[in-house]
Scaffold this active site. Structure first.
Site, PDB file in Angstrom:
ATOM      1  N   ASP A   1       0.858  -1.190   0.000  1.00  0.00           N
ATOM      2  CA  ASP A   1       0.000   0.000   0.000  1.00  0.00           C
ATOM      3  C   ASP A   1       0.892   1.238   0.000  1.00  0.00           C
ATOM      4  O   ASP A   1       1.844   1.338   0.780  1.00  0.00           O
ATOM      5  CB  ASP A   1      -0.885  -0.027   1.251  1.00  0.00           C
ATOM      6  CG  ASP A   1      -1.875   1.122   1.291  1.00  0.00           C
ATOM      7  OD1 ASP A   1      -1.404   2.275   1.429  1.00  0.00           O
ATOM      8  OD2 ASP A   1      -3.090   0.880   1.205  1.00  0.00           O
TER       9      ASP A   1
ATOM     10  N   GLU B   1     -11.115   1.684  -1.091  1.00  0.00           N
ATOM     11  CA  GLU B   1     -12.328   1.114  -1.687  1.00  0.00           C
ATOM     12  C   GLU B   1     -12.662   1.685  -3.069  1.00  0.00           C
ATOM     13  O   GLU B   1     -13.078   0.936  -3.960  1.00  0.00           O
ATOM     14  CB  GLU B   1     -13.500   1.287  -0.733  1.00  0.00           C
ATOM     15  CG  GLU B   1     -14.603   0.259  -0.921  1.00  0.00           C
ATOM     16  CD  GLU B   1     -14.198  -1.154  -0.545  1.00  0.00           C
ATOM     17  OE1 GLU B   1     -14.652  -2.091  -1.234  1.00  0.00           O
ATOM     18  OE2 GLU B   1     -13.441  -1.327   0.422  1.00  0.00           O
TER      19      GLU B   1
ATOM     20  N   GLY C   1      -6.908  -4.666   4.117  1.00  0.00           N
ATOM     21  CA  GLY C   1      -7.722  -5.689   3.479  1.00  0.00           C
ATOM     22  C   GLY C   1      -7.963  -5.454   2.001  1.00  0.00           C
ATOM     23  O   GLY C   1      -8.038  -6.404   1.218  1.00  0.00           O
TER      24      GLY C   1
ATOM     25  N   LYS D   1     -10.996 -15.741   0.790  1.00  0.00           N
ATOM     26  CA  LYS D   1     -11.648 -15.044  -0.322  1.00  0.00           C
ATOM     27  C   LYS D   1     -10.817 -13.854  -0.790  1.00  0.00           C
ATOM     28  O   LYS D   1     -10.186 -13.162  -0.004  1.00  0.00           O
ATOM     29  CB  LYS D   1     -13.046 -14.581   0.078  1.00  0.00           C
ATOM     30  CG  LYS D   1     -14.006 -15.727   0.306  1.00  0.00           C
ATOM     31  CD  LYS D   1     -15.458 -15.289   0.285  1.00  0.00           C
ATOM     32  CE  LYS D   1     -15.825 -14.501   1.504  1.00  0.00           C
ATOM     33  NZ  LYS D   1     -17.291 -14.279   1.591  1.00  0.00           N
TER      34      LYS D   1
ATOM     35  N   LYS E   1     -20.323  -5.065  -4.443  1.00  0.00           N
ATOM     36  CA  LYS E   1     -19.197  -5.243  -3.528  1.00  0.00           C
ATOM     37  C   LYS E   1     -18.563  -6.614  -3.763  1.00  0.00           C
ATOM     38  O   LYS E   1     -19.229  -7.647  -3.702  1.00  0.00           O
ATOM     39  CB  LYS E   1     -19.700  -5.124  -2.087  1.00  0.00           C
ATOM     40  CG  LYS E   1     -18.689  -5.451  -1.024  1.00  0.00           C
ATOM     41  CD  LYS E   1     -17.693  -4.351  -0.831  1.00  0.00           C
ATOM     42  CE  LYS E   1     -16.782  -4.649   0.359  1.00  0.00           C
ATOM     43  NZ  LYS E   1     -15.675  -3.689   0.453  1.00  0.00           N
TER      44      LYS E   1
ATOM     45  N   LEU F   1      -0.339  -1.200  13.726  1.00  0.00           N
ATOM     46  CA  LEU F   1      -1.531  -0.448  14.108  1.00  0.00           C
ATOM     47  C   LEU F   1      -1.199   0.867  14.796  1.00  0.00           C
ATOM     48  O   LEU F   1      -2.071   1.722  14.927  1.00  0.00           O
ATOM     49  CB  LEU F   1      -2.418  -1.304  15.027  1.00  0.00           C
ATOM     50  CG  LEU F   1      -2.819  -2.694  14.511  1.00  0.00           C
ATOM     51  CD1 LEU F   1      -3.771  -3.358  15.502  1.00  0.00           C
ATOM     52  CD2 LEU F   1      -3.434  -2.623  13.127  1.00  0.00           C
TER      53      LEU F   1
ATOM     54  N   HIS G   1     -15.567  -0.149   5.359  1.00  0.00           N
ATOM     55  CA  HIS G   1     -16.251  -1.440   5.344  1.00  0.00           C
ATOM     56  C   HIS G   1     -16.814  -1.799   6.721  1.00  0.00           C
ATOM     57  O   HIS G   1     -17.987  -2.167   6.863  1.00  0.00           O
ATOM     58  CB  HIS G   1     -15.292  -2.531   4.870  1.00  0.00           C
ATOM     59  CG  HIS G   1     -15.875  -3.902   4.955  1.00  0.00           C
ATOM     60  ND1 HIS G   1     -16.871  -4.340   4.118  1.00  0.00           N
ATOM     61  CD2 HIS G   1     -15.612  -4.940   5.807  1.00  0.00           C
ATOM     62  CE1 HIS G   1     -17.201  -5.589   4.432  1.00  0.00           C
ATOM     63  NE2 HIS G   1     -16.450  -5.972   5.457  1.00  0.00           N
TER      64      HIS G   1
END
Length: 415
Positions: A71, A102, A135, A172, A181, A200, A301
């Site tokens: 990222d 997203e 994610g 997944k 989505k 974090l 999300h």
């Protein structure tokens, strides 16, 4: 024509009986799946060898090379340290910084990763791709890896809480398509996921809340004990970003994360390919895909999942499966975790009804809607009506307006 051949288990040969027009074969096979979830804080400290030898199925040695998709925001914060780690251990890396949120969780992002894999000349048997990010990033990389040469191994290193407890431990992958989505995706387990909570420390509080929503999900449907931990310690571990800065916070953070992951894996393992459609981990994911996509970029999300859970909490209250006192506890904990329970998208009943119909389509003609029964238990229903949805929405609207269960920064509703 062969005759009298003995086949191995899983292959059956039917001789022509005059009805089918010729012989027929039926093939049955089972694919063995094994993947590892490994906790190791300070993963990229020079003396930490977990990434080298922590997964027996993906060792990394001096002289190896790796493609690392990271990222772009993580790269800015940690890229230097990550590069130093690979240099120190004499692993040649090619880094691909990628925007991963997203709005760009789409096919074009997958193609960028595929192009990088192709340019790298990846050995799909021995050179797993490393995905370092939240994610969204791990979903994109996992999808690309599952497509390239029909399957290339990859390793996930989630850097967000939602990645650690949800996206990083399942099988997944997927990206959005149109207003759908994760409409495009595959089942493709990573060889390993490495969990490092020190990432974090740099997350904004809102992104900590985002991951706590998925932990809240597991608590409401599977564990009253986990809910009690969130009720007692949620606000404190949120403020501490789950870093365990005191002994008590460390114990609480460890217990919350470990229990959430264990419960998730316990639910996923017997049903990895979702052949059984009554999945309690779908709680909070009936209306949230539609809510999230229509509210973009307003909602993350986990926030959309919490709004779904708030709505179904109201629905369960109307059905008598939850007491008002239990519902109020749920709303209070959500607020303490920095999560919204309302968004103005809910004011459109047609949207929620469409979301339920879409759910019925991909749950084989049934709602299979998980609803809480008390706190920590659940059951599945197939008879929710549009009228019930409207009543639950109105109950939630009044609750949110009167009690103020909406964190600062979110749209308020009128009483």
């Amino acid at each position: 024509m062969r005759s009298g051949t003995t086949f191995t288990q899983g292959l059956r040969h039917s001789v022509d009986d005059g009805r089918a027009g010729g012989p027929a074969w039926t093939v049955e096979a089972v694919r063995q799946v094994r993947y590892h979830v490994v906790s190791s804080d300070h993963l990229f400290a020079l003396d930490n060898t977990a990434l080298l030898d922590g997964c027996p199925d993906a060792p990394m040695r001096a002289g190896d090379r790796r493609l690392v998709v990271i990222d772009e925001n993580v790269d800015k914060l940690y890229g230097g340290r990550i590069r130093d780690y690979f240099t120190y251990h004499r692993v040649a890396v090619t880094m691909l910084p990628l925007r991963a949120d997203e709005p760009v969780k789409e096919w074009e992002s997958v193609l960028r990763v595929v192009d990088a894999m192709n340019d790298f000349g990846i050995d799909r048997r021995r050179e797993p791709v490393l995905a370092i990010g939240g994610g969204v990033l791990t979903d994109i990389v996992g999808f690309a890896a599952s497509l390239y040469r029909r399957g290339t191994p990859y390793i996930r290193i989630p850097t967000t809480l939602i990645g650690l407890v949800d996206a990083g431990v399942g099988v997944k992958t997927g990206v959005n398509y149109g207003l759908g989505k994760n409409r495009l995706g595959t089942y493709a387990p990573a060889t390993a996921t490495f969990l490092d909570r020190t990432f974090l420390r740099s997350l904004a509080p809102r992104h900590i809340s985002n991951g706590l929503a998925e932990i809240m999900k597991m608590a409401l449907i599977r564990s009253e004990e986990l809910f009690a931990l969130l009720e007692s310690w949620g606000a404190a571990v949120h403020a501490d970003r789950l870093q365990g800065s005191t002994g008590e916070l460390a114990a609480a953070s460890d217990a919350i994360v470990a229990e959430a992951i264990h419960l998730m894996l316990e639910e996923l393992q017997p049903n990895l390919w979702e052949s059984h459609l009554e999945r309690c981990v779908d709680y909070g994911h009936t209306f949230s895909p539609t809510v999230e996509m229509h509210a973009l970029p307003e909602l993350l999300h986990g926030e959309a999942v919490m709004i779904d859970m708030a709505l179904t909490t109201a629905l369960a209250t109307l059905r008598g499966d939850l007491s008002e006192e239990q519902a109020d506890r749920i709303y209070r904990v959500a607020t303490a975790l920095g999560l919204p329970v309302w968004n103005d998208v809910l004011a459109d009943p047609a949207l929620l009804e469409a979301a339920l119909l879409d759910t019925v389509r991909h749950r084989d003609g049934h709602q299979r809607l998980p609803l809480p029964v008390g706190i920590g238990r659940h059951h599945f229903v197939n008879d929710v009506t549009p009228a019930e949805l409207r009543a639950a929405t109105e109950l939630l609207r009044r609750k949110a307006a009167v009690t103020g269960h909406i964190p600062a920064g979110y749209a308020r509703v009128s009483a």
